[in-house]
Design a protein around this motif. Structure first.
Motif, short mmCIF file in Angstrom:
data_model
loop_
_atom_site.label_atom_id
_atom_site.label_comp_id
_atom_site.label_asym_id
_atom_site.label_seq_id
_atom_site.Cartn_x
_atom_site.Cartn_y
_atom_site.Cartn_z
N GLU A 1 -4.50 38.18 8.90
CA GLU A 1 -5.36 37.01 8.73
C GLU A 1 -6.51 37.11 9.71
OE1 GLU A 1 -4.82 32.53 10.16
OE2 GLU A 1 -3.52 32.99 8.45
N ILE A 2 -7.74 36.94 9.23
CA ILE A 2 -8.91 36.98 10.10
C ILE A 2 -8.83 35.83 11.09
CG2 ILE A 2 -11.42 36.87 10.19
CD1 ILE A 2 -11.49 38.15 7.44
N ALA A 3 -9.01 36.14 12.37
CA ALA A 3 -8.76 35.14 13.42
C ALA A 3 -10.01 34.37 13.84
CB ALA A 3 -8.15 35.83 14.64
N VAL A 4 -11.19 34.94 13.70
CA VAL A 4 -12.39 34.31 14.23
C VAL A 4 -13.54 34.45 13.24
CG1 VAL A 4 -11.78 34.68 16.66
CG2 VAL A 4 -13.04 36.43 15.43
N GLY A 5 -14.58 33.66 13.46
CA GLY A 5 -15.80 33.80 12.68
C GLY A 5 -15.82 33.01 11.40
N GLN A 6 -16.82 33.29 10.58
CA GLN A 6 -17.05 32.56 9.34
C GLN A 6 -15.86 32.65 8.39
OE1 GLN A 6 -20.28 34.28 7.17
NE2 GLN A 6 -19.92 33.08 5.32
N HIS A 7 -15.13 33.79 8.43
CA HIS A 7 -14.03 34.00 7.49
C HIS A 7 -12.66 33.74 8.13
CE1 HIS A 7 -16.64 35.81 4.40
NE2 HIS A 7 -17.30 36.34 5.42
N ALA A 8 -12.62 33.04 9.24
CA ALA A 8 -11.35 32.76 9.92
C ALA A 8 -10.38 32.07 8.97
CB ALA A 8 -11.59 31.88 11.14
N GLY A 9 -9.13 32.54 8.98
CA GLY A 9 -8.10 31.99 8.12
C GLY A 9 -7.91 32.73 6.82
N LYS A 10 -8.85 33.63 6.47
CA LYS A 10 -8.73 34.38 5.22
C LYS A 10 -7.67 35.47 5.35
CE LYS A 10 -12.43 35.52 2.90
NZ LYS A 10 -13.68 36.21 2.50
N ARG A 11 -6.78 35.57 4.36
CA ARG A 11 -5.72 36.58 4.34
C ARG A 11 -6.28 37.85 3.71
NH1 ARG A 11 -0.35 34.74 4.78
NH2 ARG A 11 1.04 36.50 5.20
N VAL A 12 -6.04 38.99 4.36
CA VAL A 12 -6.59 40.26 3.87
C VAL A 12 -5.50 41.33 3.91
CG1 VAL A 12 -8.97 39.78 4.59
CG2 VAL A 12 -7.40 40.87 6.20
N PHE A 13 -5.70 42.37 3.12
CA PHE A 13 -4.78 43.50 3.07
C PHE A 13 -5.58 44.77 3.36
CE2 PHE A 13 -2.93 40.21 0.46
CZ PHE A 13 -1.61 40.19 0.91
N LEU A 14 -5.14 45.53 4.36
CA LEU A 14 -5.88 46.70 4.81
C LEU A 14 -5.12 47.97 4.45
CD1 LEU A 14 -6.71 45.43 8.42
CD2 LEU A 14 -8.01 45.04 6.32
N PRO A 15 -5.78 48.94 3.81
CA PRO A 15 -5.11 50.19 3.42
C PRO A 15 -5.21 51.24 4.52
CG PRO A 15 -7.31 50.15 2.52
CD PRO A 15 -7.15 48.86 3.28
N ARG A 16 -4.41 52.28 4.40
CA ARG A 16 -4.60 53.47 5.23
C ARG A 16 -5.83 54.22 4.73
NH1 ARG A 16 0.11 55.18 8.20
NH2 ARG A 16 2.02 54.14 7.47
N ILE A 17 -6.62 54.72 5.66
CA ILE A 17 -7.84 55.45 5.30
C ILE A 17 -7.89 56.75 6.09
CG2 ILE A 17 -10.36 55.42 5.34
CD1 ILE A 17 -10.25 52.42 5.05
#
Length: 369
Positions: free
Chosen positions: A258-274
């Motif tokens: 979950e993004i912790a700070v900024g304009q998108h704080a609170g948005k749930r995200v999924f991050l892949p291996r790169i």
């Protein structure tokens, strides 16, 4: 700013800035049309940009608009604080670092300079604000050329009997995640040396490498811990380099956060291996490719990585003296008040039995218009 993008993302600035490059913007593309019609260009944190990036954008804008004025005649606002650390020149001398700054570009003479000293901290802690500005400008009283005194109420006492866990950011983060409550998971990277047909560099050796800008081989996480993003993955949705996130749940093939700070704080995200490789500037005798989640723990972070962050309570570990332009100013100014900013200094030199001093490096030539 809503809808803002990093300079490299918006202008397609090439990674290799040698030999007077231009940005990779194709004719009739959406970016080409956007820049043709733009009335105003705002470039924040421009003090950290290399002059070659600014010059590449200038050449590109002239080609797009057909106007030979700076930036193709577009109005541009360059924001930045030259008291902050400058762009990184790998293994560069002071002269090389200064020469890479935008102030050394021929374009600098065409820019109208306004130096503003707006500091909201002055509303609640005027002494701390004034102290920071003196440190940043290199005018705080010194002894032995560049050592300044840290106020007693900001000092955490240090004795040689204590064993510090601050040999590196990774070691402190690993220590603190061990004290963090909850079940843990470990994500291991997949490393390989490209074109190593003779197997000179076994995987076991590659796993031990700690490379600047790449995530660690051994990524140890617990639900609720704080992590920081190491790459621009999706700037329009808040996934930019240095974004802080909270790790939320165990997944095998993605990071659920979950993004912790900024304009998108609170948005749930999924991050892949790169899969990523380090810069050619690292000068390995082989090309390393590491496939891993592009995050690392950020209970603590380096001074350069902390730039741009505002943190209510700050603990600063100066186990080694700062070595580059205004690093001390940057690290002290992450806090919001004198009472909530504490400094642990391993003394390089003892000037007074009851006072603590540390070095303050300021390139004075960077603070003049």
């Amino acid at each position: 700013m809503p809808g803002g993008r990093t300079a490299h993302s918006r202008f397609k600035i090439p990674i290799n800035l040698e030999n007077n490059p231009v940005c990779r913007i194709s004719r009739q593309s959406g970016t080409d049309q956007l820049l043709r019609t733009a009335k105003l260009i705002i470039w924040d944190e421009s003090s950290m940009a290399k002059r070659h990036a600014l010059e590449a954008v200038d050449r590109t804008m002239k080609a797009i608009t057909g106007v030979m004025l700076p930036f193709g005649g577009k109005i541009r606002v360059l924001g930045g604080d030259f008291r902050q650390v400058l762009s990184v020149v790998r293994r560069g001398t002071q002269a090389q670092t200064v020469n890479a700054c935008i102030q050394m570009s021929p374009l600098w003479s065409s820019i109208v300079k306004l130096r503003l000293t707006i500091n909201m901290r002055a509303l609640t802690d005027p002494w701390f604000s004034d102290f920071l500005l003196r440190v940043g400008d290199g005018v705080e009283e010194t002894v032995h050329e560049n050592f300044i005194r840290i106020p007693d109420d900001m000092v955490i006492p240090f004795t040689e009997k204590e064993k510090l866990r601050n040999d590196s950011v990774d070691e402190i983060n690993d220590y603190l995640i061990g004290r963090f409550h909850g079940e843990e998971i470990i994500y291991y990277s997949f490393d390989e040396a490209i074109d190593d047909i003779n197997n000179f560099y076994p995987v076991e050796f590659l796993n031990t490498l700690s490379v600047s800008g790449l995530p660690p081989h051994y990524l140890r996480l617990k639900v609720g811990c704080l992590v920081i993003l190491l790459r621009n993955l999706d700037p329009s949705n808040g996934l930019c380099n240095d974004t802080r996130l909270i790790y939320k749940s165990f997944q095998h093939n993605v990071i659920d956060a979950e993004i912790a700070v900024g304009q998108h704080a609170g948005k749930r995200v999924f991050l892949p291996r790169i899969p990523l490789s380090p810069s050619e500037d690292d000068m390995f005798p082989f090309k390393l490719k590491r496939k891993q989640f592009q995050i690392q723990l950020c209970f603590v972070m380096t001074i350069n990585k902390a730039q741009g962050q505002t943190i209510p309570s700050v603990g600063i570990c100066l186990s080694e003296s700062v070595f580059s332009h205004d690093q001390l100013y940057v690290t002290l100014s992450r806090g919001i008040s004198r009472s909530n900013t504490k400094v642990l200094v391993k003394l390089d030199e003892q000037f007074n039995d009851s006072e603590v001093y540390t070095s303050n490096v300021v390139y004075k030539e960077m603070l003049h218009d």
